[in-house]
Design a protein around this motif. Sequence first.
Motif: not given
Length: 309
Positions: A81-82, A85-86, A161-162, A165
């Motif tokens: 997440l951090n 994907l970010f 989304a970023s 996330s």
Amino acid sequence: MDAGGVGGSAPHGDLSRTALTALAPAVWGTTYVVTTELLPPGHPLFAGLLRALPAGLVALAIGRALPRGAWWGKAAVLGVLNIGLFLPLLFIAAERLPGGVAATLAAAQPLIVAVLAVAVLRESPSAWRFVWGVTGVVGVGLVVIGPNAALDAVGIVAGLASAASMALGVTLTKRWGRPAEVGATAFAGWQLTAGGLFLVPVTSLVEGAPPAIDLGAALGYLWLGLVGGLVAYVLWFRGVTALPVTSVAVLGLLSPLVAAVLGAVLLGQALGPVQLVGFALSLAAIVAGQLPQPARSSVPPATPERTPR
């Protein structure tokens, strides 16, 4: 007790801890000028990979602690997440949108954190946080969005989304804390390594072979990995586990502000009156985010009159 341990929190007046945490988004604000001036074009995911994985492995070597039990899964979730994907979502937004639009979408993170703090951390809704979160987004927008900004649906979705996330990653980091016996360096190493490992196949599939690296690119990657990765994420996660989550999230507004200042100083990009107003609004939002929200005024109950006997 370790201030960064499970459930630890620092008072709003802990200026030194807040200042150290603020260094992380300030350093991340250098990413734009480093990328455009030093790194080979067309390989943003490779830059993200070199920013995360080597720093994570170094942090693991320094911290000398691996996850145990449920923390293997938690570290993987937080790392994806951090970081894992970010970064790809952020780079997609940066490629499909003008930099100002992408930065403004990223500035929505404090607003998302304010909502998640209610849903995940069971905090009370706060109009104070919402108003200053909106003020921060408007301020960043005035600083970085030009008059000819074009919009792209995929880029907008990726940008939001970023922000979502990392907002979820920050909120879960606050909810789970970190094990009391684990230092901030090892904790950052878990997430950087997990995010970097996630980026390995993504980078290979999207960008193929790594680019040729000259001296300037090597210095750029070294800065992104050592300072923007290892040092910045250690400070960031230490702050997340010790300070109120909404206060930490609003510090992220420093990143586009630093990028704009460096663009003006190093690249000759003009900052006019509108941009200066945006700076003032953003800085006001950052400062307000570190202050306790005003207590609700309450009217004391009326004292009943005594009836004379």
